[in-house]
Write a protein that holds these residues in place. Structure first.
Motif, PDB file in Angstrom:
ATOM      1  N   UNK A 119      47.617  32.883  28.997  1.00  0.00           N
ATOM      2  CA  UNK A 119      48.394  31.702  28.629  1.00  0.00           C
ATOM      3  C   UNK A 119      48.879  30.929  29.846  1.00  0.00           C
ATOM      4  N   UNK A 120      48.886  31.571  31.014  1.00  0.00           N
ATOM      5  CA  UNK A 120      49.234  30.884  32.265  1.00  0.00           C
ATOM      6  C   UNK A 120      48.513  31.581  33.397  1.00  0.00           C
ATOM      7  N   UNK A 121      47.902  30.875  34.284  1.00  0.00           N
ATOM      8  CA  UNK A 121      47.836  29.421  34.395  1.00  0.00           C
ATOM      9  C   UNK A 121      46.882  28.814  33.363  1.00  0.00           C
ATOM     10  N   UNK A 122      47.113  27.552  33.087  1.00  0.00           N
ATOM     11  CA  UNK A 122      46.238  26.817  32.174  1.00  0.00           C
ATOM     12  C   UNK A 122      44.944  26.464  32.893  1.00  0.00           C
ATOM     13  N   UNK A 123      43.839  26.276  32.221  1.00  0.00           N
ATOM     14  CA  UNK A 123      43.688  26.275  30.776  1.00  0.00           C
ATOM     15  C   UNK A 123      43.693  27.692  30.214  1.00  0.00           C
ATOM     16  N   UNK A 124      44.047  27.797  28.941  1.00  0.00           N
ATOM     17  CA  UNK A 124      44.042  29.071  28.254  1.00  0.00           C
ATOM     18  C   UNK A 124      42.627  29.646  28.259  1.00  0.00           C
ATOM     19  N   UNK A 125      42.537  30.958  28.428  1.00  0.00           N
ATOM     20  CA  UNK A 125      41.247  31.663  28.378  1.00  0.00           C
ATOM     21  C   UNK A 125      41.384  32.823  27.406  1.00  0.00           C
ATOM     22  N   UNK A 126      40.313  33.138  26.689  1.00  0.00           N
ATOM     23  CA  UNK A 126      40.329  34.227  25.708  1.00  0.00           C
ATOM     24  C   UNK A 126      39.162  35.185  25.917  1.00  0.00           C
ATOM     25  N   UNK A 127      39.459  36.458  25.685  1.00  0.00           N
ATOM     26  CA  UNK A 127      38.417  37.481  25.610  1.00  0.00           C
ATOM     27  C   UNK A 127      38.649  38.219  24.304  1.00  0.00           C
ATOM     28  N   UNK A 128      37.586  38.366  23.528  1.00  0.00           N
ATOM     29  CA  UNK A 128      37.671  39.095  22.268  1.00  0.00           C
ATOM     30  C   UNK A 128      36.869  40.375  22.424  1.00  0.00           C
ATOM     31  N   UNK A 129      37.523  41.498  22.128  1.00  0.00           N
ATOM     32  CA  UNK A 129      36.818  42.775  22.157  1.00  0.00           C
ATOM     33  C   UNK A 129      37.127  43.616  23.380  1.00  0.00           C
ATOM     34  N   UNK A 130      36.149  44.377  23.775  1.00  0.00           N
ATOM     35  CA  UNK A 130      36.252  45.404  24.799  1.00  0.00           C
ATOM     36  C   UNK A 130      36.757  44.879  26.142  1.00  0.00           C
ATOM     37  N   UNK A 131      37.769  45.549  26.692  1.00  0.00           N
ATOM     38  CA  UNK A 131      38.291  45.196  28.019  1.00  0.00           C
ATOM     39  C   UNK A 131      37.974  46.285  29.047  1.00  0.00           C
ATOM     40  N   UNK A 132      36.994  47.124  28.746  1.00  0.00           N
ATOM     41  CA  UNK A 132      36.730  48.279  29.602  1.00  0.00           C
ATOM     42  C   UNK A 132      35.828  47.979  30.799  1.00  0.00           C
ATOM     43  N   UNK A 133      35.387  46.735  30.949  1.00  0.00           N
ATOM     44  CA  UNK A 133      34.553  46.354  32.086  1.00  0.00           C
ATOM     45  C   UNK A 133      35.356  45.401  32.969  1.00  0.00           C
ATOM     46  N   UNK A 134      36.079  45.949  33.946  1.00  0.00           N
ATOM     47  CA  UNK A 134      36.983  45.127  34.752  1.00  0.00           C
ATOM     48  C   UNK A 134      36.334  43.903  35.383  1.00  0.00           C
ATOM     49  N   UNK A 135      35.107  44.035  35.887  1.00  0.00           N
ATOM     50  CA  UNK A 135      34.468  42.908  36.561  1.00  0.00           C
ATOM     51  C   UNK A 135      34.252  41.735  35.601  1.00  0.00           C
ATOM     52  N   UNK A 136      33.971  42.023  34.340  1.00  0.00           N
ATOM     53  CA  UNK A 136      33.793  40.958  33.349  1.00  0.00           C
ATOM     54  C   UNK A 136      35.138  40.304  33.010  1.00  0.00           C
ATOM     55  N   UNK A 137      36.177  41.116  32.869  1.00  0.00           N
ATOM     56  CA  UNK A 137      37.511  40.580  32.571  1.00  0.00           C
ATOM     57  C   UNK A 137      37.982  39.705  33.725  1.00  0.00           C
TER      58      UNK A 137
END
Length: 99
Positions: free
Chosen positions: A70-88
């Motif tokens: 939610x900050x900094x803008x622009x808003x970004x979203x990830x849906x699903x698995x957060x187990x791959x740090x490099x992708x997050x």
């Protein structure tokens, strides 16, 4: 006293459903990633949609876990698995320079 260095705190909202292994893994992964890349300059709000189902519609949460920067803008979203740090890190556009 004197002037303090100005910090911009990165803000994230993580939507989960219940006290499940999947929810716990998402929270843990996010905390580890933020700590590694942002030091202490982050805040995470975890919202359980079982406790606040009205927020799913309000924030258009279609699947969980859903992470919203939610900050900094622009808003970004990830849906699903957060187990791959490099992708997050790449998708959330976290700074890759450490220290």
């Amino acid at each position: 006293m004197g002037a303090q260095k100005s910090h911009k705190t990165w803000k994230f909202t993580l939507y989960i459903t219940g006290d499940t292994a999947k929810s716990a893994a998402a929270v843990s992964s996010l905390k580890q990633i933020c700590s590694s890349y942002l030091g202490n300059d982050y805040a995470i709000e975890v919202i359980d949609l079982f406790e606040h189902p009205e927020l799913a519609h309000q924030y258009q949460i279609l699947a969980v876990p859903t992470l919203i920067r939610t900050y900094p803008l622009p808003e970004r979203r990830i849906i699903g698995d957060l187990s791959h740090p490099e992708q997050v890190v790449a998708f959330m556009e976290l700074p890759t320079k450490q220290g």
